[in-house]
Design a protein around this motif. Sequence first.
Motif, PDB file in Angstrom:
ATOM      1  N   ASN A  58      26.231 -17.199 -11.560  1.00 14.34           N
ATOM      2  CA  ASN A  58      26.308 -18.594 -11.116  1.00 14.34           C
ATOM      3  C   ASN A  58      24.894 -19.153 -11.020  1.00 14.34           C
ATOM      4  N   VAL A  59      24.590 -20.172 -11.798  1.00 15.42           N
ATOM      5  CA  VAL A  59      23.259 -20.785 -11.803  1.00 15.42           C
ATOM      6  C   VAL A  59      23.417 -22.283 -11.554  1.00 15.42           C
ATOM      7  N   HIS A  60      22.744 -22.777 -10.524  1.00  8.64           N
ATOM      8  CA  HIS A  60      22.834 -24.201 -10.164  1.00  8.64           C
ATOM      9  C   HIS A  60      21.430 -24.775  -9.988  1.00  8.64           C
ATOM     10  N   VAL A  61      21.273 -26.036 -10.354  1.00  2.00           N
ATOM     11  CA  VAL A  61      20.020 -26.764 -10.158  1.00  2.00           C
ATOM     12  C   VAL A  61      20.305 -27.980  -9.301  1.00  2.00           C
ATOM     13  N   MET A  62      19.507 -28.165  -8.251  1.00  2.00           N
ATOM     14  CA  MET A  62      19.711 -29.307  -7.368  1.00  2.00           C
ATOM     15  C   MET A  62      18.399 -30.069  -7.231  1.00  2.00           C
ATOM     16  N   ASP A  63      18.423 -31.355  -7.563  1.00  2.13           N
ATOM     17  CA  ASP A  63      17.272 -32.237  -7.355  1.00  2.13           C
ATOM     18  C   ASP A  63      17.343 -32.738  -5.923  1.00  2.13           C
ATOM     19  N   THR A  64      16.484 -32.200  -5.064  1.00  2.00           N
ATOM     20  CA  THR A  64      16.588 -32.518  -3.645  1.00  2.00           C
ATOM     21  C   THR A  64      16.026 -33.887  -3.295  1.00  2.00           C
ATOM     22  N   THR A  65      15.441 -34.599  -4.268  1.00  2.00           N
ATOM     23  CA  THR A  65      14.962 -35.955  -3.985  1.00  2.00           C
ATOM     24  C   THR A  65      16.123 -36.916  -3.745  1.00  2.00           C
ATOM     25  N   SER A  66      17.273 -36.629  -4.368  1.00  2.00           N
ATOM     26  CA  SER A  66      18.430 -37.526  -4.217  1.00  2.00           C
ATOM     27  C   SER A  66      19.653 -36.757  -3.724  1.00  2.00           C
ATOM     28  N   LEU A  67      19.406 -35.703  -2.964  1.00  5.94           N
ATOM     29  CA  LEU A  67      20.486 -34.814  -2.541  1.00  5.94           C
ATOM     30  C   LEU A  67      21.239 -35.403  -1.341  1.00  5.94           C
ATOM     31  N   LYS A  68      22.549 -35.366  -1.406  1.00  4.33           N
ATOM     32  CA  LYS A  68      23.346 -35.751  -0.256  1.00  4.33           C
ATOM     33  C   LYS A  68      23.210 -34.682   0.823  1.00  4.33           C
ATOM     34  N   ASP A  69      23.340 -35.097   2.069  1.00  4.83           N
ATOM     35  CA  ASP A  69      23.046 -34.238   3.207  1.00  4.83           C
ATOM     36  C   ASP A  69      23.790 -32.910   3.169  1.00  4.83           C
ATOM     37  N   ASP A  70      25.067 -32.928   2.820  1.00  6.76           N
ATOM     38  CA  ASP A  70      25.879 -31.717   2.918  1.00  6.76           C
ATOM     39  C   ASP A  70      26.026 -30.983   1.594  1.00  6.76           C
ATOM     40  N   ALA A  71      25.457 -31.493   0.512  1.00  9.14           N
ATOM     41  CA  ALA A  71      25.684 -30.886  -0.801  1.00  9.14           C
ATOM     42  C   ALA A  71      25.110 -29.476  -0.876  1.00  9.14           C
ATOM     43  N   LEU A  72      23.892 -29.277  -0.395  1.00  9.15           N
ATOM     44  CA  LEU A  72      23.288 -27.949  -0.441  1.00  9.15           C
ATOM     45  C   LEU A  72      24.009 -26.989   0.478  1.00  9.15           C
ATOM     46  N   ARG A  73      24.378 -27.456   1.668  1.00  2.00           N
ATOM     47  CA  ARG A  73      25.116 -26.611   2.608  1.00  2.00           C
ATOM     48  C   ARG A  73      26.439 -26.136   1.997  1.00  2.00           C
ATOM     49  N   GLU A  74      27.146 -27.042   1.357  1.00  2.00           N
ATOM     50  CA  GLU A  74      28.443 -26.682   0.774  1.00  2.00           C
ATOM     51  C   GLU A  74      28.271 -25.694  -0.375  1.00  2.00           C
TER      52      GLU A  74
END
Length: 542
Positions: A478-494
Amino acid sequence: MTVERLLLSGDDAVALATLHAGVRLGTGYPGTPSTEILETFDQLGGRAQWSPNEKVALEVGLGSAFAGARTIVTMKHVGLNVAADPLFTAAYTDVEGGLLVISADDPGMASSQNEQDNRHYARAAALPMLEPVDSQQAYDFTWLGLELSERWKIPVILRLTTRICHAKTVVRPRPALQTLPEPHFERDVPARVMIPAYAKPAHLRLRQKLAEIAAWNEAEGPFQIHEGDGQLGIIATGIGAMHAREAAPGASHLSFGLTYPLPIARIRAFTDRVERLVVIEEGDPVLVDSLRAAGLPAEGKPEMYRFGELNVERVRRILANDTSPEPVPPKGKPPELCQGCSHRGVFETLRDLNCIVSGDIGCYTLGVLPPFSAMDTCVCMGASIGVGLGMRHVLPEDQARRVVSVIGDSTFVHSGLTGLAEMVYNPPPTGHLVLILDNGTTAMTGQQEHPGTGRLLDHSATNLLNFEETARAMGIQNVHVMDTTSLKDDALRELITDLLAKNETSLIVTRQPCVLAAPKIRLYEKANAEQQATTCAADLVD
């Protein structure tokens, strides 16, 4: 004729000498207090490049020296641990061009995870070591190290310390070399192919080289004596020599630049002229133990002065054998992640999820401090992945599923790739989750480039190592990339919660430029885009 006088730090003095001495290539990995050497060498017009880590830097440097080019390799003290594998065998080989390995130690751990004393490496690897007392000697010993290396076809270690690297003293440079032999390769299999049949006689040659270098050191090695009243004699090397001269101006002082192999006969002659002999040295009792082993009645420092940097007052206390408690320095402002740092949201999430966080080396290590308190281990570059996997393998399942490895982008390139290979090869029953905190720079050491930025040491464009594609190619499930400049508050937690529940190997790359480096990165990218457009236009005309 007027001699030019410059006020230079030790790092800048080494860089200037590197240029003047005709060094054709400088390699290294950024690490305080060594970083400025290659940066300054590049600014002066030399050819300098960052490598993925110190091992690769030394191997590139060794190849350059085999081809007859003068070469320097720079790193901080713990970086020499990474480079130790090629270092020990390189000692057996014959180099054609001078090869200077520059190790910058950090007594007091101003910006390091330990304060190891790399003088031990000289004896262990059987390599000559030079130690300057100021910027002038840093300049002179860079020349001397390259000359000794070429004369005996052996790598030479130049050991600096934080105070030498960053303090500024007057330097009188010598004229730069105008001509140098062109690099060329000549086959010499017995001197460069270290299979046992060739390595055994190579070891004998190495010991003969050291014996000859020791004889040279006795006859004409860099040596300074300041005669005093004869009652107190002080032997000191590195910055300790400068502190000792100020602490005891009436004493007899001896300092020497080539600290391995030692000029024992010259030291013995000095010892015979004084009533009391004291050795002043930062760090471990390396010099005093060597002198005692040679039968010299040398006094060392009390154990309490083994830790941290020396200064004039501490040297005075050592000479007085004062072991009373030292004054406690006033507390400074504790370090913290910058306001607006892209790592803040990650550590808040890990804290709130009560993760067991296996951390790594970088500015994100500050996630261990309040208000985050979200790091449980930190050992060395790249250890986060291996340590996290080890915990996953043995902890009860409820704890194992909480283990997360956190590593920075530059650190991942340095030593994290093999950790991913371990995760694919020996996956724990509960799987594992790695987070690469990609802020687009080597932030902790001053915002240097690395293979994951797509820019070279001078910030010009080059090929980019894509972390997520590399992970997929290696077999991470499982490989995911998240741009934290526009990240919704709960997206990383979920996402973290979901991946921790899986019995699979997972990687999340959080991507947001370092808040301090972002303006510079935009300038570099704009300049590189303009250069590319100019090149393309020229190609169309042709």
